[in-house]
Design a protein around this motif. Structure first.
Motif, PDB file in Angstrom:
ATOM      1  N   GLY A  12       0.828  -1.212   0.000  1.00 49.69           N
ATOM      2  CA  GLY A  12       0.000   0.000   0.000  1.00 49.69           C
ATOM      3  C   GLY A  12       0.856   1.252   0.000  1.00 49.69           C
ATOM      4  O   GLY A  12       0.414   2.322   0.435  1.00 49.69           O
ATOM      5  N   SER A  15      -0.012   5.191  -1.667  1.00 50.46           N
ATOM      6  CA  SER A  15      -1.009   6.188  -1.256  1.00 50.46           C
ATOM      7  C   SER A  15      -1.033   6.298   0.265  1.00 50.46           C
ATOM      8  O   SER A  15      -0.602   5.382   0.982  1.00 50.46           O
ATOM      9  CB  SER A  15      -2.399   5.758  -1.768  1.00 50.46           C
ATOM     10  N   GLY A  16      -1.529   7.406   0.732  1.00 50.30           N
ATOM     11  CA  GLY A  16      -1.892   7.587   2.137  1.00 50.30           C
ATOM     12  C   GLY A  16      -0.826   7.188   3.141  1.00 50.30           C
ATOM     13  O   GLY A  16       0.340   7.583   3.030  1.00 50.30           O
ATOM     14  N   ILE A  37      -0.798  -2.061  -5.888  1.00 47.60           N
ATOM     15  CA  ILE A  37      -1.454  -2.441  -7.149  1.00 47.60           C
ATOM     16  C   ILE A  37      -1.580  -1.234  -8.068  1.00 47.60           C
ATOM     17  O   ILE A  37      -1.746  -1.375  -9.282  1.00 47.60           O
ATOM     18  CB  ILE A  37      -2.847  -3.058  -6.855  1.00 47.60           C
ATOM     19  N   ASP A  62      -0.633  -7.402  -6.730  1.00 50.80           N
ATOM     20  CA  ASP A  62      -1.951  -7.520  -6.107  1.00 50.80           C
ATOM     21  C   ASP A  62      -1.736  -8.386  -4.865  1.00 50.80           C
ATOM     22  O   ASP A  62      -1.361  -9.560  -4.987  1.00 50.80           O
ATOM     23  CB  ASP A  62      -2.911  -8.190  -7.097  1.00 50.80           C
ATOM     24  N   ILE A  63      -1.954  -7.824  -3.694  1.00 48.83           N
ATOM     25  CA  ILE A  63      -1.644  -8.582  -2.467  1.00 48.83           C
ATOM     26  C   ILE A  63      -2.561  -9.785  -2.262  1.00 48.83           C
ATOM     27  O   ILE A  63      -2.318 -10.590  -1.378  1.00 48.83           O
ATOM     28  CB  ILE A  63      -1.676  -7.692  -1.190  1.00 48.83           C
ATOM     29  N   GLY A  91      -5.017  -1.658   1.927  1.00 52.71           N
ATOM     30  CA  GLY A  91      -6.365  -2.021   2.357  1.00 52.71           C
ATOM     31  C   GLY A  91      -7.398  -1.241   1.566  1.00 52.71           C
ATOM     32  O   GLY A  91      -7.073  -0.254   0.883  1.00 52.71           O
ATOM     33  N   ILE A  92      -8.645  -1.703   1.635  1.00 51.14           N
ATOM     34  CA  ILE A  92      -9.754  -0.988   1.006  1.00 51.14           C
ATOM     35  C   ILE A  92     -10.887  -0.834   2.018  1.00 51.14           C
ATOM     36  O   ILE A  92     -10.963  -1.587   2.990  1.00 51.14           O
ATOM     37  CB  ILE A  92     -10.281  -1.691  -0.275  1.00 51.14           C
ATOM     38  N   TYR A 154     -15.747  -4.273   6.245  1.00 48.84           N
ATOM     39  CA  TYR A 154     -14.489  -3.667   6.706  1.00 48.84           C
ATOM     40  C   TYR A 154     -14.210  -4.075   8.155  1.00 48.84           C
ATOM     41  O   TYR A 154     -13.101  -4.505   8.483  1.00 48.84           O
ATOM     42  CB  TYR A 154     -14.580  -2.143   6.582  1.00 48.84           C
ATOM     43  N   GLY A 185      -7.544   5.379  14.433  1.00 46.32           N
ATOM     44  CA  GLY A 185      -8.884   5.936  14.329  1.00 46.32           C
ATOM     45  C   GLY A 185      -8.991   6.556  12.941  1.00 46.32           C
ATOM     46  O   GLY A 185      -8.912   5.838  11.934  1.00 46.32           O
ATOM     47  N   VAL A 186      -9.133   7.864  12.878  1.00 46.51           N
ATOM     48  CA  VAL A 186      -9.266   8.509  11.568  1.00 46.51           C
ATOM     49  C   VAL A 186      -7.960   9.220  11.195  1.00 46.51           C
ATOM     50  O   VAL A 186      -7.430  10.009  11.965  1.00 46.51           O
ATOM     51  CB  VAL A 186     -10.413   9.546  11.587  1.00 46.51           C
ATOM     52  N   THR A 189      -6.674  10.541   4.776  1.00 51.46           N
ATOM     53  CA  THR A 189      -5.934  10.031   3.614  1.00 51.46           C
ATOM     54  C   THR A 189      -6.860  10.020   2.392  1.00 51.46           C
ATOM     55  O   THR A 189      -8.069  10.260   2.527  1.00 51.46           O
ATOM     56  CB  THR A 189      -5.492   8.573   3.888  1.00 51.46           C
ATOM     57  N   TRP A 192     -10.204   8.348   2.893  1.00 46.36           N
ATOM     58  CA  TRP A 192     -11.296   9.152   3.443  1.00 46.36           C
ATOM     59  C   TRP A 192     -11.852  10.122   2.412  1.00 46.36           C
ATOM     60  O   TRP A 192     -13.055  10.384   2.373  1.00 46.36           O
ATOM     61  CB  TRP A 192     -10.863   9.883   4.730  1.00 46.36           C
TER      62      TRP A 192
HETATM   63  N1  LIG Z   1      -7.191   6.372   6.865  1.00 49.61           N
HETATM   64  C1  LIG Z   1      -7.750   5.951   7.980  1.00 49.61           C
HETATM   65  O1  LIG Z   1      -8.482   6.697   8.671  1.00 49.61           O
HETATM   66  C2  LIG Z   1      -7.488   4.552   8.477  1.00 49.61           C
HETATM   67  C3  LIG Z   1      -7.976   4.201   9.747  1.00 49.61           C
HETATM   68  C4  LIG Z   1      -7.749   2.905  10.220  1.00 49.61           C
HETATM   69  C5  LIG Z   1      -7.051   1.981   9.452  1.00 49.61           C
HETATM   70  N2  LIG Z   1      -6.618   2.352   8.211  1.00 49.61           N
HETATM   71  C6  LIG Z   1      -5.900   1.328   7.427  1.00 49.61           C
HETATM   72  O2  LIG Z   1      -4.642   1.842   7.055  1.00 49.61           O
HETATM   73  C7  LIG Z   1      -4.252   1.273   5.790  1.00 49.61           C
HETATM   74  C8  LIG Z   1      -3.893   2.396   4.815  1.00 49.61           C
HETATM   75  O3  LIG Z   1      -5.060   3.196   4.594  1.00 49.61           O
HETATM   76  P1  LIG Z   1      -5.030   4.594   3.821  1.00 49.61           P
HETATM   77  O4  LIG Z   1      -6.050   5.431   4.450  1.00 49.61           O
HETATM   78  O5  LIG Z   1      -3.640   5.071   3.674  1.00 49.61           O
HETATM   79  O6  LIG Z   1      -5.632   4.121   2.397  1.00 49.61           O
HETATM   80  P2  LIG Z   1      -5.312   4.561   0.886  1.00 49.61           P
HETATM   81  O7  LIG Z   1      -6.523   4.211   0.103  1.00 49.61           O
HETATM   82  O8  LIG Z   1      -4.815   5.959   0.846  1.00 49.61           O
HETATM   83  O9  LIG Z   1      -4.118   3.570   0.485  1.00 49.61           O
HETATM   84  C9  LIG Z   1      -4.328   2.180   0.357  1.00 49.61           C
HETATM   85  C10 LIG Z   1      -3.371   1.623  -0.677  1.00 49.61           C
HETATM   86  O10 LIG Z   1      -3.590   0.201  -0.763  1.00 49.61           O
HETATM   87  C11 LIG Z   1      -3.456  -0.159  -2.125  1.00 49.61           C
HETATM   88  N3  LIG Z   1      -4.159  -1.406  -2.445  1.00 49.61           N
HETATM   89  C12 LIG Z   1      -5.510  -1.606  -2.422  1.00 49.61           C
HETATM   90  N4  LIG Z   1      -5.781  -2.858  -2.847  1.00 49.61           N
HETATM   91  C13 LIG Z   1      -4.586  -3.453  -3.120  1.00 49.61           C
HETATM   92  C14 LIG Z   1      -4.219  -4.744  -3.606  1.00 49.61           C
HETATM   93  N5  LIG Z   1      -5.130  -5.700  -3.907  1.00 49.61           N
HETATM   94  N6  LIG Z   1      -2.890  -5.021  -3.780  1.00 49.61           N
HETATM   95  C15 LIG Z   1      -1.968  -4.075  -3.493  1.00 49.61           C
HETATM   96  N7  LIG Z   1      -2.254  -2.841  -3.049  1.00 49.61           N
HETATM   97  C16 LIG Z   1      -3.562  -2.524  -2.862  1.00 49.61           C
HETATM   98  C17 LIG Z   1      -4.092   1.019  -2.885  1.00 49.61           C
HETATM   99  O11 LIG Z   1      -3.708   1.032  -4.248  1.00 49.61           O
HETATM  100  C18 LIG Z   1      -3.580   2.198  -2.087  1.00 49.61           C
HETATM  101  O12 LIG Z   1      -2.364   2.681  -2.624  1.00 49.61           O
HETATM  102  C19 LIG Z   1      -5.453   0.431   5.330  1.00 49.61           C
HETATM  103  O13 LIG Z   1      -5.218  -0.927   5.672  1.00 49.61           O
HETATM  104  C20 LIG Z   1      -6.600   0.988   6.134  1.00 49.61           C
HETATM  105  O14 LIG Z   1      -7.646   0.077   6.304  1.00 49.61           O
HETATM  106  C21 LIG Z   1      -6.811   3.601   7.717  1.00 49.61           C
END
Ligand SMILES: NC(=O)c1ccc[n+]([C@@H]2O[C@H](COP(=O)([O-])OP(=O)(O)OC[C@H]3O[C@@H](n4cnc5c(N)ncnc54)[C@H](O)[C@@H]3O)[C@@H](O)[C@H]2O)c1
Length: 258
Positions: A12, A15-16, A37, A62-63, A91-92, A154, A185-186, A189, A192
């Motif tokens: 991942g 992004s984020g 991905i 693709d994980i 994650g998604i 989720y 928490g939140v 990114t 969101w």
């Molecule tokens: N942002 C939040 O508030 C928050 C809160 C709790 C947990 N999280 C967790 O933190 C992690 C990162 O979240 P984020 O907010 O940075 O999300 P994001 O959407 O900004 O980034 C997620 C990345 O995962 C990649 N990805 C998705 N499916 C994939 C696949 N099949 N194979 C490879 N890569 C894949 C995407 O391309 C993306 O680059 C996630 O697991 C999310 O559930 C986020």
């Protein structure tokens, strides 16, 4: 510098949180491997790290595919010789009323968020056993500890991540492989940015009211900063957390306390 010259894998990383953590570990002297991905995001992270004068490796995977994950693991060993830290961050997230949650949404969420982490852990453990141990960090969520309306797939996937983390931690504790989960928490990114409309609908708010709403519910009165996630990841990756394994650590500004 406990992180310097460590080989750190981040899924991942395009992004984020994953992109931020990859840069942060690289800045501290780690040899980072970026997996995602999303090719465009991956290239952006790769370019930013190169501009910092640091080397890194990128691989579009693709994980949810064992071939992709283990193929990336082998490429990383060929380039950096070992894997010290593996961060499962990809994650998604889909917010949808339960009765509208299709099998496709359920299967995809569980595949990316849970199967993807199982494969990442399995690949990481297989490599870490050969170099005397390591640290695995899985991204769960506060939603892995507490269910939420319209968030069934989720929440189920993130609760599963905690079970996976604890089980792998127990099995490989004697081999010096520590496995922990971060439960944010939140964090504001791109995830969101995409789902804010669906969350607003759930709470009957306007999209611009969602973040202030969160701030009102969080004891510390604000959402989590990227740097605060990176700091916890540094801690769990390094020797200062040498006696910590199997934990799911809240990063919620006081919203969750167990
Ligand atoms: N942002 C939040 O508030 C928050 C809160 C709790 C947990 N999280 C967790 O933190 C992690 C990162 O979240 P984020 O907010 O940075 O999300 P994001 O959407 O900004 O980034 C997620 C990345 O995962 C990649 N990805 C998705 N499916 C994939 C696949 N099949 N194979 C490879 N890569 C894949 C995407 O391309 C993306 O680059 C996630 O697991 C999310 O559930 C986020």
């Amino acid at each position: 510098m406990p992180i310097k010259n460590k080989s750190v894998v981040i899924t991942g990383a395009g992004s984020g949180i994953g992109a931020f953590i990859a840069k942060a570990f690289s800045q501290k002297g780690a040899n980072v491997s970026l997996l995602d991905i999303n090719e465009e995001g991956l290239n952006n992270s790769y370019d930013e790290i190169n501009k910092m004068g640091r080397i890194c490796l990128k691989q579009k995977i693709d994980i949810t595919s064992k071939n992709d994950v283990f193929g990336a693991g082998n490429t990383i060993i060929n380039k950096f010789g070992k894997i010290d830290v593996w961060i499962n961050c990809a994650g998604i997230s889909i917010i949808i009323p339960f009765l509208e949650c299709t099998e496709e949404i359920w299967d995809k969420t569980l595949a990316v968020n849970l199967k993807g982490m199982y494969l990442g852990c399995q690949c990481a453990v297989s490599k870490m056993l050969k170099n005397g141990g390591g640290s695995i960090i899985n991204f769960s969520s506060q939603s892995g500890k507490k269910g939420g309306a319209r968030y069934q797939a989720y929440c189920a996937s993130k609760a599963g991540v905690i079970g996976l983390t604890q089980s792998v931690a127990v099995e490989f504790a004697k081999q010096n492989i520590r496995v922990n989960a971060i439960c944010p928490g939140v964090v504001k990114t791109p995830m969101w940015d995409r789902q804010i409309g669906d969350y607003a609908q759930k709470r009957k708010l306007k999209p611009e009211e969602v973040m202030p709403y969160f701030c009102g519910t969080i004891p510390m009165g604000r959402v989590c900063e990227y740097q605060e996630v990176a700091d916890l990841a540094f801690y769990l990756a390094g020797e200062k957390s040498s006696y910590i394994t199997g934990q799911a650590i809240n990063l919620t500004g006081g919203s969750l306390m167990s």
